[in-house]
Design a protein around this motif. Structure first.
Motif, PDB file in Angstrom:
ATOM      1  N   LYS A 154       0.844  -1.187   0.000  1.00 40.55           N
ATOM      2  CA  LYS A 154       0.000   0.000   0.000  1.00 40.55           C
ATOM      3  C   LYS A 154       0.880   1.237   0.000  1.00 40.55           C
ATOM      4  O   LYS A 154       1.918   1.294   0.668  1.00 40.55           O
ATOM      5  CB  LYS A 154      -0.978   0.007   1.169  1.00 40.55           C
ATOM      6  CG  LYS A 154      -0.346   0.175   2.528  1.00 40.55           C
ATOM      7  CD  LYS A 154      -1.398   0.230   3.629  1.00 40.55           C
ATOM      8  CE  LYS A 154      -0.708   0.410   4.976  1.00 40.55           C
ATOM      9  NZ  LYS A 154      -1.654   0.476   6.071  1.00 40.55           N
ATOM     10  N   TRP A 155       0.447   2.203  -0.773  1.00 41.88           N
ATOM     11  CA  TRP A 155       1.146   3.468  -0.875  1.00 41.88           C
ATOM     12  C   TRP A 155       0.973   4.211   0.435  1.00 41.88           C
ATOM     13  O   TRP A 155      -0.129   4.256   1.002  1.00 41.88           O
ATOM     14  CB  TRP A 155       0.568   4.274  -2.033  1.00 41.88           C
ATOM     15  CG  TRP A 155       1.264   5.550  -2.318  1.00 41.88           C
ATOM     16  CD1 TRP A 155       2.394   5.729  -3.038  1.00 41.88           C
ATOM     17  CD2 TRP A 155       0.844   6.857  -1.911  1.00 41.88           C
ATOM     18  NE1 TRP A 155       2.715   7.046  -3.110  1.00 41.88           N
ATOM     19  CE2 TRP A 155       1.774   7.767  -2.421  1.00 41.88           C
ATOM     20  CE3 TRP A 155      -0.235   7.329  -1.162  1.00 41.88           C
ATOM     21  CZ2 TRP A 155       1.669   9.138  -2.210  1.00 41.88           C
ATOM     22  CZ3 TRP A 155      -0.335   8.693  -0.945  1.00 41.88           C
ATOM     23  CH2 TRP A 155       0.608   9.583  -1.470  1.00 41.88           C
ATOM     24  N   VAL A 156       2.073   4.793   0.940  1.00 42.82           N
ATOM     25  CA  VAL A 156       2.041   5.499   2.217  1.00 42.82           C
ATOM     26  C   VAL A 156       2.036   7.010   2.016  1.00 42.82           C
ATOM     27  O   VAL A 156       1.205   7.714   2.573  1.00 42.82           O
ATOM     28  CB  VAL A 156       3.237   5.076   3.108  1.00 42.82           C
ATOM     29  CG1 VAL A 156       3.265   5.848   4.405  1.00 42.82           C
ATOM     30  CG2 VAL A 156       3.203   3.580   3.366  1.00 42.82           C
ATOM     31  N   LYS A 157       2.993   7.499   1.198  1.00 39.04           N
ATOM     32  CA  LYS A 157       3.088   8.948   0.984  1.00 39.04           C
ATOM     33  C   LYS A 157       4.002   9.245  -0.198  1.00 39.04           C
ATOM     34  O   LYS A 157       4.771   8.382  -0.642  1.00 39.04           O
ATOM     35  CB  LYS A 157       3.587   9.651   2.240  1.00 39.04           C
ATOM     36  CG  LYS A 157       4.935   9.165   2.747  1.00 39.04           C
ATOM     37  CD  LYS A 157       5.261   9.819   4.075  1.00 39.04           C
ATOM     38  CE  LYS A 157       6.538   9.251   4.660  1.00 39.04           C
ATOM     39  NZ  LYS A 157       6.872   9.907   5.915  1.00 39.04           N
ATOM     40  N   ALA A 158       3.928  10.470  -0.682  1.00 42.77           N
ATOM     41  CA  ALA A 158       4.670  10.863  -1.889  1.00 42.77           C
ATOM     42  C   ALA A 158       6.178  10.969  -1.650  1.00 42.77           C
ATOM     43  O   ALA A 158       6.968  10.601  -2.520  1.00 42.77           O
ATOM     44  CB  ALA A 158       4.132  12.184  -2.432  1.00 42.77           C
ATOM     45  N   ASN A 159       6.595  11.475  -0.499  1.00 43.19           N
ATOM     46  CA  ASN A 159       8.023  11.651  -0.218  1.00 43.19           C
ATOM     47  C   ASN A 159       8.501  10.565   0.728  1.00 43.19           C
ATOM     48  O   ASN A 159       7.929  10.374   1.801  1.00 43.19           O
ATOM     49  CB  ASN A 159       8.278  13.032   0.396  1.00 43.19           C
ATOM     50  CG  ASN A 159       7.919  14.145  -0.572  1.00 43.19           C
ATOM     51  OD1 ASN A 159       8.299  14.097  -1.732  1.00 43.19           O
ATOM     52  ND2 ASN A 159       7.161  15.116  -0.106  1.00 43.19           N
ATOM     53  N   CYS A 160       9.567   9.909   0.330  1.00 38.82           N
ATOM     54  CA  CYS A 160      10.112   8.803   1.132  1.00 38.82           C
ATOM     55  C   CYS A 160      10.930   9.325   2.304  1.00 38.82           C
ATOM     56  O   CYS A 160      11.667  10.309   2.165  1.00 38.82           O
ATOM     57  CB  CYS A 160      10.991   7.909   0.257  1.00 38.82           C
ATOM     58  SG  CYS A 160      10.061   7.128  -1.073  1.00 38.82           S
ATOM     59  N   ASP A 161      10.804   8.656   3.439  1.00 41.62           N
ATOM     60  CA  ASP A 161      11.608   8.983   4.609  1.00 41.62           C
ATOM     61  C   ASP A 161      13.069   8.661   4.337  1.00 41.62           C
ATOM     62  O   ASP A 161      13.387   7.746   3.554  1.00 41.62           O
ATOM     63  CB  ASP A 161      11.149   8.159   5.827  1.00 41.62           C
ATOM     64  CG  ASP A 161       9.763   8.550   6.303  1.00 41.62           C
ATOM     65  OD1 ASP A 161       9.309   9.687   6.046  1.00 41.62           O
ATOM     66  OD2 ASP A 161       9.107   7.683   6.918  1.00 41.62           O
ATOM     67  N   ALA A 162      13.953   9.379   5.003  1.00 45.69           N
ATOM     68  CA  ALA A 162      15.382   9.091   4.910  1.00 45.69           C
ATOM     69  C   ALA A 162      15.630   7.659   5.370  1.00 45.69           C
ATOM     70  O   ALA A 162      15.026   7.199   6.340  1.00 45.69           O
ATOM     71  CB  ALA A 162      16.162  10.069   5.774  1.00 45.69           C
ATOM     72  N   GLY A 163      16.454   6.955   4.670  1.00 44.04           N
ATOM     73  CA  GLY A 163      16.791   5.582   5.046  1.00 44.04           C
ATOM     74  C   GLY A 163      15.884   4.509   4.473  1.00 44.04           C
ATOM     75  O   GLY A 163      16.193   3.338   4.598  1.00 44.04           O
ATOM     76  N   VAL A 164      14.777   4.903   3.846  1.00 49.70           N
ATOM     77  CA  VAL A 164      13.910   3.905   3.222  1.00 49.70           C
ATOM     78  C   VAL A 164      14.564   3.494   1.896  1.00 49.70           C
ATOM     79  O   VAL A 164      14.862   4.358   1.069  1.00 49.70           O
ATOM     80  CB  VAL A 164      12.488   4.454   2.970  1.00 49.70           C
ATOM     81  CG1 VAL A 164      11.656   3.475   2.151  1.00 49.70           C
ATOM     82  CG2 VAL A 164      11.793   4.735   4.309  1.00 49.70           C
ATOM     83  N   PRO A 165      14.821   2.206   1.711  1.00 52.74           N
ATOM     84  CA  PRO A 165      15.530   1.782   0.497  1.00 52.74           C
ATOM     85  C   PRO A 165      14.714   2.029  -0.769  1.00 52.74           C
ATOM     86  O   PRO A 165      13.495   1.903  -0.776  1.00 52.74           O
ATOM     87  CB  PRO A 165      15.764   0.285   0.719  1.00 52.74           C
ATOM     88  CG  PRO A 165      14.832  -0.117   1.788  1.00 52.74           C
ATOM     89  CD  PRO A 165      14.485   1.098   2.577  1.00 52.74           C
ATOM     90  N   ILE A 166      15.436   2.404  -1.815  1.00 50.09           N
ATOM     91  CA  ILE A 166      14.819   2.579  -3.131  1.00 50.09           C
ATOM     92  C   ILE A 166      14.798   1.224  -3.809  1.00 50.09           C
ATOM     93  O   ILE A 166      15.778   0.484  -3.786  1.00 50.09           O
ATOM     94  CB  ILE A 166      15.609   3.585  -3.967  1.00 50.09           C
ATOM     95  CG1 ILE A 166      15.534   4.966  -3.317  1.00 50.09           C
ATOM     96  CG2 ILE A 166      15.065   3.642  -5.409  1.00 50.09           C
ATOM     97  CD1 ILE A 166      16.405   6.016  -3.975  1.00 50.09           C
ATOM     98  N   TYR A 167      13.676   0.870  -4.413  1.00 51.86           N
ATOM     99  CA  TYR A 167      13.533  -0.392  -5.105  1.00 51.86           C
ATOM    100  C   TYR A 167      14.728  -0.645  -6.020  1.00 51.86           C
ATOM    101  O   TYR A 167      15.129   0.218  -6.782  1.00 51.86           O
ATOM    102  CB  TYR A 167      12.220  -0.392  -5.918  1.00 51.86           C
ATOM    103  CG  TYR A 167      12.219  -1.380  -7.027  1.00 51.86           C
ATOM    104  CD1 TYR A 167      12.180  -2.739  -6.751  1.00 51.86           C
ATOM    105  CD2 TYR A 167      12.272  -0.995  -8.349  1.00 51.86           C
ATOM    106  CE1 TYR A 167      12.201  -3.673  -7.761  1.00 51.86           C
ATOM    107  CE2 TYR A 167      12.296  -1.918  -9.366  1.00 51.86           C
ATOM    108  CZ  TYR A 167      12.264  -3.247  -9.072  1.00 51.86           C
ATOM    109  OH  TYR A 167      12.293  -4.166 -10.072  1.00 51.86           O
ATOM    110  N   GLY A 168      15.298  -1.840  -5.933  1.00 51.43           N
ATOM    111  CA  GLY A 168      16.388  -2.253  -6.810  1.00 51.43           C
ATOM    112  C   GLY A 168      17.759  -1.753  -6.421  1.00 51.43           C
ATOM    113  O   GLY A 168      18.729  -2.020  -7.102  1.00 51.43           O
ATOM    114  N   LYS A 169      17.879  -1.008  -5.335  1.00 47.30           N
ATOM    115  CA  LYS A 169      19.189  -0.466  -4.951  1.00 47.30           C
ATOM    116  C   LYS A 169      19.607  -0.980  -3.605  1.00 47.30           C
ATOM    117  O   LYS A 169      18.870  -1.333  -2.788  1.00 47.30           O
ATOM    118  CB  LYS A 169      19.120   1.047  -4.938  1.00 47.30           C
ATOM    119  CG  LYS A 169      18.619   1.583  -6.258  1.00 47.30           C
ATOM    120  CD  LYS A 169      19.264   2.852  -6.610  1.00 47.30           C
ATOM    121  CE  LYS A 169      18.615   3.394  -7.848  1.00 47.30           C
ATOM    122  NZ  LYS A 169      19.295   3.624  -8.959  1.00 47.30           N
TER     123      LYS A 169
END
Length: 169
Positions: A154-169
Motif C-alpha cells: 500500500k502506498w504510504v506517501k509521496a516523499n520517502c523517509d530518509a533511510g527507506v531503500p529505493i527499489y532495486g538499490k
C-alpha cells in the motif's frame, strides 16, 4: 529452521519488489507486507503470536508477517516491464506476462537453491497491490522447501523517509 526462514524471506523479497512496477503506480513510499506459509508449519494468527510473546514464548519469524518500507521513484513507477536486475543471478523469470493490471510468470532457480514456482501480482489501484507465489525445491542443509507467500502493498506517501531503500538499490 532459521535457514529456511532466511531463504523464504530472501525469495519473497526478490519476487515482491520487482512486481511493484507492474502498472502505473504512485511514486513514493510503500509499505509491503509478506505472509509466508511453509509446509508443515501451522498457521498462527497475529493475536495468538502476541499472546505467546507476552508469556516469553519466541515464535519463528516465518510465522509472523514481514513488513518493510520501500521507495519507488517516478521513473520506476512508469516502467512498462519490471526491472528484475536485483534478483539472484541463478534465478530466471520465465513466461512473464502482463495483462492490464496483472503480472504472472514462473521462476526457476538453479544455483545452490534449486526451486521452481509461479507468481501472480495484481495492481488493485495506483495505491494498492496484492499477490502470491508458490515455490517448491530444495537447498543444502535445509532439504525440501514448499512455501506459499502472500503479499500486499500500500502506498504510504509521496516523499520517502530518509533511510527507506529505493527499489532495486
Amino acid at each position: 529452521m532459521k535457514s529456511t526462514q532466511l531463504l523464504a524471506f530472501t525469495l519473497g523479497a526478490l519476487l515482491t519488489l520487482p512486481a511493484l512496477a507492474a502498472d502505473k503506480l504512485r511514486p513514493g513510499q510503500w509499505e509491503v507486507l509478506m505472509k509466508m506459509q511453509v509446509a508443515g508449519m501451522p498457521e498462527i494468527s497475529a493475536e495468538q503470536i502476541a499472546q505467546m510473546e507476552q508469556f516469553g514464548i519466541a515464535i519463528p519469524d516465518a510465522a509472523k508477517p514481514q513488513v518493510f518500507q520501500q521507495c519507488v521513484t517516478p521513473e520506476q513507477a512508469d516502467l512498462d516491464k519490471p526491472d528484475f536486475s536485483g534478483m539472484d543471478e541463478s534465478c530466471q523469470i520465465q513466461n512473464y506476462k502482463r495483462t492490464g493490471n496483472k503480472l504472472t510468470g514462473n521462476l526457476s532457480c538453479n544455483g545452490e537453491f534449486k526451486a521452481n514456482g509461479n507468481f501472480e501480482m495484481v495492481l488493485v489501484n495506483e495505491s494498492n497491490y496484492q499477490g502470491q507465489w508458490v515455490m517448491t525445491g530444495s537447498a543444502p542443509g535445509i532439504g525440501a522447501v514448499d512455501q506459499t507467500t502472500r503479499v500486499t502493498g500500500k502506498w504510504v506517501k509521496a516523499n520517502c523517509d530518509a533511510g527507506v531503500p529505493i527499489y532495486g538499490k
